[in-house]
Design a protein around this motif. Structure first.
Motif, PDB file in Angstrom:
ATOM      1  N   LYS A 291       0.807  -0.973  -0.440  1.00  4.91           N
ATOM      2  CA  LYS A 291      -0.133   0.075  -0.104  1.00  4.91           C
ATOM      3  C   LYS A 291       1.222   1.501   0.188  1.00  4.91           C
ATOM      4  CE  LYS A 291      -0.934   0.597   4.833  1.00  4.91           C
ATOM      5  NZ  LYS A 291      -0.930   2.015   5.172  1.00  4.91           N
ATOM      6  N   GLU A 292       2.357   1.414   1.068  1.00  7.15           N
ATOM      7  CA  GLU A 292       2.660   2.614   0.318  1.00  7.15           C
ATOM      8  C   GLU A 292       3.910   2.631  -0.743  1.00  7.15           C
ATOM      9  OE1 GLU A 292       2.275   4.387   2.410  1.00  7.15           O
ATOM     10  OE2 GLU A 292       1.914   3.766   4.155  1.00  7.15           O
ATOM     11  N   TRP A 293       4.055   1.483  -1.904  1.00  6.09           N
ATOM     12  CA  TRP A 293       4.983   1.673  -2.814  1.00  6.09           C
ATOM     13  C   TRP A 293       6.209   1.328  -2.600  1.00  6.09           C
ATOM     14  CZ3 TRP A 293       2.316   0.388  -7.341  1.00  6.09           C
ATOM     15  CH2 TRP A 293       1.172   0.871  -7.360  1.00  6.09           C
ATOM     16  N   ARG A 294       6.295   0.572  -1.426  1.00  5.41           N
ATOM     17  CA  ARG A 294       7.874   0.477  -1.138  1.00  5.41           C
ATOM     18  C   ARG A 294       8.165  -1.662  -1.675  1.00  5.41           C
ATOM     19  NH1 ARG A 294       6.185   2.389   5.376  1.00  5.41           N
ATOM     20  NH2 ARG A 294       6.564   4.238   4.579  1.00  5.41           N
ATOM     21  N   PRO A 295       9.302  -1.216  -1.613  1.00  9.50           N
ATOM     22  CA  PRO A 295      10.287  -3.002  -2.127  1.00  9.50           C
ATOM     23  C   PRO A 295       9.289  -3.632  -1.579  1.00  9.50           C
ATOM     24  CG  PRO A 295      11.580  -0.827  -2.586  1.00  9.50           C
ATOM     25  CD  PRO A 295      10.179  -0.457  -1.522  1.00  9.50           C
ATOM     26  N   LEU A 296       8.838  -5.229  -1.704  1.00 12.25           N
ATOM     27  CA  LEU A 296       8.889  -6.219  -1.359  1.00 12.25           C
ATOM     28  C   LEU A 296       9.386  -7.188  -2.401  1.00 12.25           C
ATOM     29  CD1 LEU A 296       6.555  -7.991   0.458  1.00 12.25           C
ATOM     30  CD2 LEU A 296       5.144  -7.484  -1.055  1.00 12.25           C
ATOM     31  N   LEU A 297      10.042  -8.162  -1.823  1.00 11.20           N
ATOM     32  CA  LEU A 297      10.353  -9.508  -2.360  1.00 11.20           C
ATOM     33  C   LEU A 297      10.735 -10.423  -2.360  1.00 11.20           C
ATOM     34  CD1 LEU A 297      13.038  -6.477  -1.556  1.00 11.20           C
ATOM     35  CD2 LEU A 297      14.058  -8.636  -3.692  1.00 11.20           C
ATOM     36  N   ILE A 298      10.247 -11.573  -2.456  1.00 13.51           N
ATOM     37  CA  ILE A 298       9.161 -13.148  -1.799  1.00 13.51           C
ATOM     38  C   ILE A 298      10.188 -14.281  -2.905  1.00 13.51           C
ATOM     39  CG2 ILE A 298       8.233 -14.572  -2.361  1.00 13.51           C
ATOM     40  CD1 ILE A 298       5.576 -11.909  -1.724  1.00 13.51           C
ATOM     41  N   VAL A 299      10.497 -14.060  -1.962  1.00 12.09           N
ATOM     42  CA  VAL A 299      11.709 -16.168  -2.748  1.00 12.09           C
ATOM     43  C   VAL A 299      10.640 -17.122  -2.098  1.00 12.09           C
ATOM     44  CG1 VAL A 299      14.259 -17.025  -2.343  1.00 12.09           C
ATOM     45  CG2 VAL A 299      13.770 -14.502  -1.245  1.00 12.09           C
ATOM     46  N   PRO A 300       9.701 -17.911  -3.462  1.00  6.60           N
ATOM     47  CA  PRO A 300       9.568 -18.452  -2.996  1.00  6.60           C
ATOM     48  C   PRO A 300      10.042 -19.717  -3.181  1.00  6.60           C
ATOM     49  CG  PRO A 300       8.506 -17.984  -4.872  1.00  6.60           C
ATOM     50  CD  PRO A 300       9.609 -17.114  -4.441  1.00  6.60           C
ATOM     51  N   ARG A 301       9.331 -21.011  -2.339  1.00  2.00           N
ATOM     52  CA  ARG A 301      10.390 -22.131  -2.204  1.00  2.00           C
ATOM     53  C   ARG A 301       9.082 -23.012  -2.223  1.00  2.00           C
ATOM     54  NH1 ARG A 301      11.747 -26.814  -2.104  1.00  2.00           N
ATOM     55  NH2 ARG A 301      10.843 -27.327  -0.779  1.00  2.00           N
ATOM     56  N   GLU A 302       8.505 -23.617  -3.208  1.00  2.00           N
ATOM     57  CA  GLU A 302       8.395 -25.300  -3.683  1.00  2.00           C
ATOM     58  C   GLU A 302       8.354 -25.771  -4.928  1.00  2.00           C
ATOM     59  OE1 GLU A 302       6.732 -27.284  -2.185  1.00  2.00           O
ATOM     60  OE2 GLU A 302       5.326 -26.020  -0.770  1.00  2.00           O
ATOM     61  N   THR A 303       8.111 -26.838  -4.783  1.00  3.13           N
ATOM     62  CA  THR A 303       8.080 -27.878  -6.292  1.00  3.13           C
ATOM     63  C   THR A 303       7.417 -29.409  -5.874  1.00  3.13           C
ATOM     64  OG1 THR A 303       9.275 -28.148  -8.321  1.00  3.13           O
ATOM     65  CG2 THR A 303      10.233 -28.950  -5.480  1.00  3.13           C
ATOM     66  N   PRO A 304       7.074 -29.354  -6.988  1.00  2.00           N
ATOM     67  CA  PRO A 304       6.594 -29.006  -8.670  1.00  2.00           C
ATOM     68  C   PRO A 304       5.174 -27.247  -7.626  1.00  2.00           C
ATOM     69  CG  PRO A 304       5.231 -31.263  -7.891  1.00  2.00           C
ATOM     70  CD  PRO A 304       6.291 -31.001  -7.649  1.00  2.00           C
ATOM     71  N   LEU A 305       5.019 -26.724  -9.019  1.00  2.00           N
ATOM     72  CA  LEU A 305       3.559 -25.710  -8.831  1.00  2.00           C
ATOM     73  C   LEU A 305       2.870 -26.003  -9.218  1.00  2.00           C
ATOM     74  CD1 LEU A 305       6.823 -22.265  -8.892  1.00  2.00           C
ATOM     75  CD2 LEU A 305       5.648 -23.271  -7.007  1.00  2.00           C
ATOM     76  N   HIS A 306       1.729 -25.844  -8.402  1.00  2.47           N
ATOM     77  CA  HIS A 306       0.941 -25.426  -9.083  1.00  2.47           C
ATOM     78  C   HIS A 306      -0.156 -24.682  -9.606  1.00  2.47           C
ATOM     79  CE1 HIS A 306      -1.735 -24.748  -5.495  1.00  2.47           C
ATOM     80  NE2 HIS A 306      -1.114 -25.944  -5.179  1.00  2.47           N
ATOM     81  N   ALA A 307      -1.507 -24.936 -10.825  1.00  2.29           N
ATOM     82  CA  ALA A 307      -1.629 -23.427 -10.771  1.00  2.29           C
ATOM     83  C   ALA A 307      -1.805 -21.540  -9.182  1.00  2.29           C
ATOM     84  CB  ALA A 307      -3.129 -23.387 -12.334  1.00  2.29           C
ATOM     85  N   ILE A 308      -2.273 -22.999  -8.709  1.00  2.00           N
ATOM     86  CA  ILE A 308      -2.661 -21.763  -7.106  1.00  2.00           C
ATOM     87  C   ILE A 308      -1.915 -20.653  -7.468  1.00  2.00           C
ATOM     88  CG2 ILE A 308      -3.685 -21.039  -5.124  1.00  2.00           C
ATOM     89  CD1 ILE A 308      -5.601 -23.788  -5.950  1.00  2.00           C
ATOM     90  N   HIS A 309      -1.083 -21.417  -7.119  1.00  2.00           N
ATOM     91  CA  HIS A 309       0.786 -21.392  -7.196  1.00  2.00           C
ATOM     92  C   HIS A 309       0.418 -20.021  -7.510  1.00  2.00           C
ATOM     93  CE1 HIS A 309       1.959 -25.149  -5.107  1.00  2.00           C
ATOM     94  NE2 HIS A 309       1.584 -24.385  -3.701  1.00  2.00           N
ATOM     95  N   LEU A 310       0.995 -19.975  -9.142  1.00  2.00           N
ATOM     96  CA  LEU A 310       1.618 -19.411 -10.395  1.00  2.00           C
ATOM     97  C   LEU A 310       0.777 -17.924 -10.468  1.00  2.00           C
ATOM     98  CD1 LEU A 310       2.112 -22.331 -12.330  1.00  2.00           C
ATOM     99  CD2 LEU A 310       3.928 -21.161 -11.399  1.00  2.00           C
ATOM    100  N   GLU A 311      -0.736 -18.606 -10.367  1.00  2.00           N
ATOM    101  CA  GLU A 311      -1.575 -17.102 -10.372  1.00  2.00           C
ATOM    102  C   GLU A 311      -1.508 -16.219  -9.620  1.00  2.00           C
ATOM    103  OE1 GLU A 311      -5.545 -19.185 -10.088  1.00  2.00           O
ATOM    104  OE2 GLU A 311      -5.225 -19.864 -11.992  1.00  2.00           O
ATOM    105  N   ASN A 312      -1.226 -16.509  -7.330  1.00  2.00           N
ATOM    106  CA  ASN A 312      -0.626 -15.954  -6.690  1.00  2.00           C
ATOM    107  C   ASN A 312      -0.048 -15.281  -7.032  1.00  2.00           C
ATOM    108  OD1 ASN A 312      -2.988 -16.685  -5.345  1.00  2.00           O
ATOM    109  ND2 ASN A 312      -2.054 -18.231  -3.845  1.00  2.00           N
TER     110      ASN A 312
END
Length: 212
Positions: free
Chosen positions: A136-157
């Motif tokens: 909401k404050e337009w600040r940098p947000l970096l996310i390091v997801p760790r999961e495998t395999p990925l299904h469609a919900i993961h990818l959509e999010n």
């Protein structure tokens, strides 16, 4: 009217919020914290309950004594105030407010549950609330997801967050730099996150960089 001078800005501590969740790869988040401390940043750390479980299972931490574990992992940093640790349920913590000034936030590693909560605006704890504040404050947000395999919900999010400007940096180490140890692989991923933060480092050899 109060004005902020360049000197005021220079004297403000450089802060990053770091979240560690229950995905495998706790060593990534701990190494990122150590590198940011070395670079002179003040850290505001939040660890999910599942994140503490992974710290126990993967790194052998005694999570029944959380503050002692942090003091052991970051010698001197806790006592000197270089790290501020926030309990997960402290929804009234400073980082829950948009008025809190910081450079941004990195969640490393990020579970699919946490990623889903952020993508759908479900601020159910301090970690997801802090991420919501970054959006909401337009600040940098970096996310390091760790999961495998990925299904469609993961990818959509992930796609939903990427469209909002979140930098998605999957835990996918490269091998063109000839890693020889597990530490080399961890450093590559942490280096990629620090690249996204705009922080100089020498954690891995870049493509085309001559051998030393």
């Amino acid at each position: 009217m109060v004005t902020v001078t360049e000197q005021d800005k220079a004297e403000e501590p450089r802060r990053w919020v770091v979240g560690i969740t229950g995905a495998s790869g706790a060593i990534y988040g701990i190494t990122l914290c150590r590198q940011l401390l070395t670079a002179g940043f003040h850290l505001h750390l939040v660890v999910s309950d599942a994140g503490w479980r992974v710290l126990k299972e993967e790194l052998g931490w005694d999570v029944s004594h959380r503050m002692a574990s942090l003091e052991e992992a970051f010698p001197g940093a806790m006592a000197e105030g270089a790290i501020t640790y926030h309990p997960l349920n402290d929804i009234g913590a400073s980082i829950a407010s948009g008025s809190f000034r910081c450079e941004g936030m990195a969640i490393m590693p990020c579970s699919m549950g946490t990623l889903s909560a952020i993508a759908n605006g479900a601020s159910t704890n301090l970690l997801t609330r802090a991420a919501d504040v970054m959006l909401k404050e337009w600040r940098p947000l970096l996310i390091v997801p760790r999961e495998t395999p990925l299904h469609a919900i993961h990818l959509e999010n992930m796609l939903k967050l990427a469209r909002l400007g979140v930098r998605i940096i999957p835990a996918m180490p490269a091998f063109y730099n000839g890693p020889q140890t597990l530490e080399d692989i961890v450093h590559f991923m942490v280096g990629k996150v620090m690249d996204g933060m705009g922080i100089h480092h020498n954690l891995y050899k870049r493509w085309g960089q001559p051998n030393e």
